[in-house]
Structures are given as C-alpha cells and as structure tokens.
Scaffold this active site. Structure first.
Site, PDB file in Angstrom:
ATOM      1  N   SER A 157      10.757  32.191  40.946  1.00 27.76           N
ATOM      2  CA  SER A 157      10.734  33.625  41.276  1.00 27.76           C
ATOM      3  C   SER A 157      11.673  33.958  42.439  1.00 27.76           C
ATOM      4  CB  SER A 157       9.306  34.085  41.599  1.00 27.76           C
ATOM      5  OG  SER A 157       8.474  33.943  40.477  1.00 27.76           O
ATOM      6  N   PHE A 199      11.470  42.230  41.215  1.00 27.69           N
ATOM      7  CA  PHE A 199      11.457  43.342  42.166  1.00 27.69           C
ATOM      8  C   PHE A 199      12.788  43.449  42.910  1.00 27.69           C
ATOM      9  CE2 PHE A 199      10.449  45.808  45.907  1.00 27.69           C
ATOM     10  CZ  PHE A 199       9.518  46.735  45.463  1.00 27.69           C
ATOM     11  N   TYR A 228       2.191  27.627  29.647  1.00 26.68           N
ATOM     12  CA  TYR A 228       2.945  28.800  29.206  1.00 26.68           C
ATOM     13  C   TYR A 228       2.721  29.000  27.709  1.00 26.68           C
ATOM     14  CZ  TYR A 228       5.459  28.119  33.643  1.00 26.68           C
ATOM     15  OH  TYR A 228       5.787  27.933  34.973  1.00 26.68           O
ATOM     16  N   HIS A 269       1.162  21.049  38.279  1.00 29.11           N
ATOM     17  CA  HIS A 269       1.407  22.488  38.392  1.00 29.11           C
ATOM     18  C   HIS A 269       0.600  23.128  39.517  1.00 29.11           C
ATOM     19  CE1 HIS A 269       2.476  26.190  35.690  1.00 29.11           C
ATOM     20  NE2 HIS A 269       2.753  26.403  36.951  1.00 29.11           N
TER      21      HIS A 269
END
Length: 340
Positions: free
Chosen positions: A205, A211, A58, A126
């Site tokens: 998420s 969304f 990140y 990851h």
C-alpha cells in the site's frame, strides 16, 4: 526495463518494483475478469517486474489459482513469487490466525498446488499467531526451506521483537509492512531493526490504498464490496481532513512534471536500496504509471518537503481494532510451548 535489487542478505534478487496482486481477486470490489488479469501479469513480466505478491487468503485461494494459470510455461523461470499463510479462511468469516507447525505445512502444500509450482520463492507469515511462540513457527518454515519447498522466509506485520526472535532461528529475508507518506509509524522501530539485521523491506500500500493517487474523491467511487469503504481513514469526515496531504503532494507533482501517485511512490523508492514497494493495480495504464515512478528523481530537499506534508496527524487508523497488525504481534516465550 525495471532495475533489480537484492532483498535481504540471503541472496534473493527481485525487481526494484513489485506487483501486488490482491486487488485482482479480492477486497477491492468485484473480482476482475481472469483473462484481463493474466494479460496484466504477462505485461508486468514483459516490462521487467518479476516480483509478484499474493496470499492464500486473497479470494480466499482464487488469487493463487489466478497466478498459477498466469505462470504456466517458461514465464515462471523469470519470477520471484511471494505468497503468505496464517490468516485462516473460515466459513463463519470469523478471523483466525494460525502459526502452529501442522498448519504451516498444510498451508504451504496447498499454496504449492494452487500455484502449480514446486517451490515458493518467498513465503511470509501473513499475520503473527499470538498463541504460538514465533520460534516454533519459524522452525517449521526452516524445515520447508531444507526440503526445497520454499527458498526464503518472510514476516508480515510483525513487531521488532518478533522479528528479532524469528531471525535468531532462521534468517528472515524480508518483512512486509505498510509504508507510505501517510503510514510512517514503522520508521520508529521496525525499519531500523530490519536494517540492523540485514532484512529486506517490502512496502505494501505505498500509495495509501489509492488515496495518494486520487485523494478524498476515491471515497465516492468505492463499491459496497470494497473493504476500504469501512476503513477508518476512508470515512468521509476523516478523508476530508486527510485531503491536505494529497493536495500538497499533487501541487509538488505538478511542479516536477509527474502524477501525485508517481511522486508518492518515488518517495518510497528513495527510502533505500533495501526497500521494494509492491503497488497493486488491475489496469495496465496504472501499472505503466507506477513503473514510470522509477524515473522520478528526488533530492534530499524534495524528500524533506514531502515528509513535512505528512508530518501532521493522519486522521483514522490503518485498520479496525479487530484486525491484527504489528502492534499486537507479540508471542509467548518459547519455554511455554508444549507440543500436542
């Protein structure tokens, strides 16, 4: 205050809701002002959210540096800090995944330094290196546990068979995966495997990358630097077709007196005592909204109704084909490994 729960079977205890820190520094547009993000992290800790999630990719690296600054002083003792390794930040921007022992150790040492800590609470691979047997990667992680540099081992975006092989070498405490009302394919095989083995589930998420909070209008607000702009599900035509799930969640949320994001997050929170969602945000207002989802109560009928909204096919994949996911995380057999 945010309640706590056990994650996995090795003794790790975390806040029932975590905080994903990626968007503070990377991928969702321009990095946010450092003082504001430090203030947000301190606000989260004061509210009882102690499970903070980052990764060396990140930024790259800048999100770990940010957390290192935010964690200075006594606040560190209250936290369960999770970071990740495995996605290599190449100057050429070509995506490379590494899980070889030398890189595992190198990445861990670098993360410890950036975070300013002596030990990482939860250290994830990851993405899975498909050229290195998972047993080899986990053996090196086991050494890091024995040396006191990490406390618990995790995997992210790993297949059920990869999880089993890894767990046979050293107990895996958590598997991080995308899980939300519009990303449910992990329920077929991966979730049952984690539960069979006593592995905690960390859902990233959980709001469908925003969304399920904003619906298709989010597409119009994304900057050119926001990687969601290129994701298949966020393409205008796909987003328009996927709008139905948001509209129905929004209608049900109005009846229950909460926001659509709170309802979608509550659905993940109700999946079980072994599930910890880590919604990300860069705004204190949105953070407070997420924490309030802990108070939303859903019946079995509510859960079934929500799941019926998402029972149809979601249009578009989660990622582009060239981005690794659990679907391509198989590694060679251990017998094939020859140490260099």
């Amino acid at each position: 205050m945010v309640p706590r729960k056990k994650l996995g079977s090795q003794g790790l205890e975390v806040s029932a809701l975590g905080l994903g820190c990626m968007g503070m520094s990377a991928y969702y547009g321009t990095p946010k002002p450092e003082p504001d993000m430090i203030a947000l992290i301190h606000h989260a800790v004061a509210a009882g959210v102690t499970h903070l999630d980052t990764s060396d990719i990140y930024g790259p690296h800048t999100n770990e540096v940010l957390l290192g600054k935010a964690l200075q002083g006594e606040v560190r003792e209250k936290l369960q800090l999770a970071t990740k390794f495995g996605i290599v930040a190449n100057p050429s921007k070509k995506r490379e995944i590494r899980g070889d022992p030398a890189y595992v150790r190198e990445a861990c040492e670098a993360s410890l330094k950036r975070l300013g800590v002596d030990c990482i609470d939860l250290y994830y691979q990851h993405r899975i290196d498909t050229t290195v047997p998972i047993e080899i990667t986990v053996r090196e992680l086991k050494k890091l546990v024995e040396e006191g540099k990490i406390k618990y081992i995790g995997l992210s975006e790993a297949s059920a068979s990869t999880i089993r092989r890894a767990h046979a070498v050293h107990p895996i405490t958590a598997v991080q995966l995308e899980w939300s009302l519009w990303s449910r394919d992990v329920e077929a095989d991966i979730i049952p495997t984690c539960r069979e083995l006593g592995i905690g589930i960390v859902a990233y998420s959980p709001l469908g990358r925003g969304f399920l909070s904003s619906g298709p209008k989010i597409v119009d607000t994304l900057s050119d630097q926001d990687f969601r702009k290129d994701l298949p599900r966020f393409q205008p035509e796909n987003a328009k077709k996927n709008a139905e799930i948001f509209e129905r969640v929004n209608e049900m949320a109005a009846k229950k007196g909460c926001t659509p994001s709170q309802l979608a997050l509550a659905w993940v929170l109700h999946q079980g005592s072994d599930v910890c969602p880590i919604p990300g945000t860069t705004k204190i207002e949105n953070f407070n909204n997420n924490v309030a989802a802990l108070s939303v109560k859903l019946t079995q009928e509510d859960m079934a109704e929500l799941e019926s909204y998402a029972s149809g096919d979601i249009v578009g994949d989660r990622y582009h084909e060239f981005l690794n996911t659990w679907k391509d995380s198989e590694t060679p057999p251990l017998s094939s490994w020859k140490a260099e």
